[in-house]
Scaffold this motif. Structure first.
Motif, mmCIF file in Angstrom:
data_model
loop_
_atom_site.group_PDB
_atom_site.id
_atom_site.type_symbol
_atom_site.label_atom_id
_atom_site.label_comp_id
_atom_site.label_asym_id
_atom_site.label_seq_id
_atom_site.Cartn_x
_atom_site.Cartn_y
_atom_site.Cartn_z
ATOM 1 N N ALA A 273 -0.804 -4.105 3.978
ATOM 2 C CA ALA A 273 -2.169 -4.365 3.524
ATOM 3 C C ALA A 273 -2.228 -5.731 2.851
ATOM 4 N N ASN A 287 -6.725 -3.158 -5.829
ATOM 5 C CA ASN A 287 -6.984 -3.032 -4.396
ATOM 6 C C ASN A 287 -6.760 -1.595 -3.922
ATOM 7 N N CYS A 289 -5.391 0.336 -0.617
ATOM 8 C CA CYS A 289 -4.606 0.060 0.590
ATOM 9 C C CYS A 289 -4.350 1.382 1.307
ATOM 10 N N SER A 292 -1.205 1.868 5.794
ATOM 11 C CA SER A 292 -0.463 0.678 6.218
ATOM 12 C C SER A 292 0.670 1.086 7.150
ATOM 13 N N ALA A 296 3.008 -1.309 1.985
ATOM 14 C CA ALA A 296 1.597 -1.543 1.664
ATOM 15 C C ALA A 296 1.403 -2.861 0.924
ATOM 16 N N ASN A 311 -3.403 -0.627 -8.318
ATOM 17 C CA ASN A 311 -3.755 -0.482 -6.912
ATOM 18 C C ASN A 311 -3.644 0.981 -6.483
ATOM 19 N N ILE A 313 -2.635 3.187 -3.287
ATOM 20 C CA ILE A 313 -1.923 3.089 -2.011
ATOM 21 C C ILE A 313 -1.797 4.494 -1.443
#
Length: 462
Positions: A273, A287, A289, A292, A296, A311, A313
């Protein structure tokens, strides 16, 4: 033709404001109002007044270039009514300001081995509400982008669409300015590629269905870049050229220092990502993500300084990898990340530590306050062989991982502190020493057998 132009001019002059305001049916009120203001500031010139007409079915390159030049000479914006304009090899001089109707003003590349448009060594170029359609026609070898901007100071692309490029959609070299609220789809290479930026913001864009990359922030040699990449949506990015991560990334930083990557939504990328290669002082925060194909979030090779925090994930072969101490990669904070649903099946035969790892870290790195669930190999992997120095792993929650925490006990590895983590449901072990990929110890919690390790206060349950 003259009678047609006069009639068109009369009709369009009467209805321009109503036509622009009518776009509020498909745009937010703020964007529609901004469009009206841009088109009318200083009194824009209607393209038909200069002999540039949409939907003629003939090449309009000469008429278009003349209209741009005339508008610039008069210090006015050029307004393009809705319709199709077949063009190629346009040049935008300093002071260009072109406004179209979003989704309805369409410049279609005519091919012939060139590109759609470019600007070089100029300043204050603004494009708004225009669709640039590459029509999947061949682009010349002298460029890698359907649109190519070189050394442009204060470039602005806003609410534009770039589709059907047989190479990169938008290529900007040594530019400052902003790329905002645009949509780039169907590029045969990357959606947006920036080289050697001089103060660039890439915000609020959608980049989707590109064959080799989403947003690239690159430099030809290491240096300060400080590009802002924020609030973008990047989806379905392929890796046409294959490899082990050079391509197929949603957001990719290469040799660019000081880049900020925040609050992006990145999903369904063939590899990472977000991937930062030799990018020092990078910030990767807030973020999301999803799904992926490989790691990631990656901070790798000769970086010094990475902040990876907060983040989400969900899906990937590894959540976060802060790697390559042997190549100078060091100095990071990894905190507050939520990582789950990882797999140990990757897009190529497993190398080094393999796949299925929550977070991997090696040198001058704190790993704190992360929540990791379902990492099939390791929740945390601390160090690799002799490559570990000054690592702290504290106050993480690791649930249903193969091994909760794997830490290197190979000769030459330096200090690590593993404390106050909560580890539940590890299938192989909660905290174990490893020699490369081989488990070399029993449980290490509160054990003092290794002088380079301090392992205390961890809560372990089945």
């Amino acid at each position: 033709m003259q009678g047609r132009t006069v009639a068109y001019r009369y009709t369009s002059l009467l209805s321009r404001r109503a036509f622009l305001a009518g776009t509020a049916l498909s745009l937010s009120a703020a964007k529609a109002n901004a469009l009206v203001q841009i088109a009318e500031m200083r009194g824009s010139i209607e393209a038909p007044e200069l002999g540039l007409l949409p939907n003629t079915g003939t090449d309009q390159t000469q008429q278009f270039q003349n209209a741009v030049n005339r508008a610039v000479e008069n210090g006015r914006a050029l307004f393009l009514p809705a319709g199709i304009y077949p063009v190629a090899n346009l040049r935008f001089p300093s002071g260009t300001l072109i406004v179209g109707i979003p989704g309805r003003t369409r410049l279609v590349y005519q091919g012939g081995g060139g590109l759609l448009a470019r600007a070089e060594g100029v300043s204050n170029v603004g494009l708004s509400g225009i669709t640039f359609d590459g029509a999947n026609r061949s682009i010349g070898e002298f460029t890698e982008g359907l649109l190519h901007f070189i050394g442009v100071r204060n470039l602005s692309l806003e609410n534009c669409e770039i589709v059907g490029s047989t190479r990169t959609g938008l290529l900007v070299d040594r530019c400052s300015g902003r790329i905002q609220d645009c949509r780039i789809t169907g590029a045969a290479e990357a959606g947006i590629r920036s080289n050697e930026a001089t103060g660039l913001s890439i915000t609020g864009n959608t980049v989707a269905d590109c064959a080799n990359g989403g947003i690239w922030v690159h430099r030809w040699k290491e240096g300060e870049d400080r590009t802002i990449v924020a609030h973008n949506r990047v989806e379905r990015i392929g890796a046409k050229y294959g490899g082990t991560g050079q391509f197929g990334n949603g957001i990719n930083v290469f040799r660019a220092h000081g880049v900020s990557i925040t609050n992006n939504m990145v999903s369904d990328c063939a590899f990472s990502a977000i991937r930062s290669n030799t990018g020092s002082n990078v910030q990767i925060s807030g973020n999301t993500c999803l799904r992926s194909g490989e790691v990631a979030i990656y901070s790798e090779f000769g970086f010094q300084g990475a902040l990876i925090s907060n983040n989400v994930i969900d899906g990937g072969t590894t959540g976060v990898s802060i790697a390559n101490f042997q190549s100078g990669g060091r100095l990071a904070v990894c905190s507050g990340n939520l990582i789950r649903n990882l797999t140990d099946k990757g897009p190529y035969p497993a190398e080094v530590a393999g796949f299925g790892i929550g977070i991997a870290a090696e040198a001058e790195t704190t790993v704190t306050g992360n929540v990791i669930e379902g990492a099939p190999r390791f929740g945390l992997l601390l160090g690799w062989g002799p490559y570990m120095r000054n690592v702290v792993a504290s106050q993480n929650i690791l649930r249903n991982c193969g091994t909760g925490i794997a830490v290197t006990v190979v000769e030459g590895a330096k200090s690590a502190i593993i404390s106050n983590n909560v580890i539940q449901g590890s299938e192989i072990g909660a905290i174990n020493g490893y020699r490369w990929l081989d488990k070399a110890t029993g449980e290490l919690n509160n054990v003092t057998d290794f002088s380079h390790l301090s392992v205390t206060g961890n809560q372990i349950s089945g």
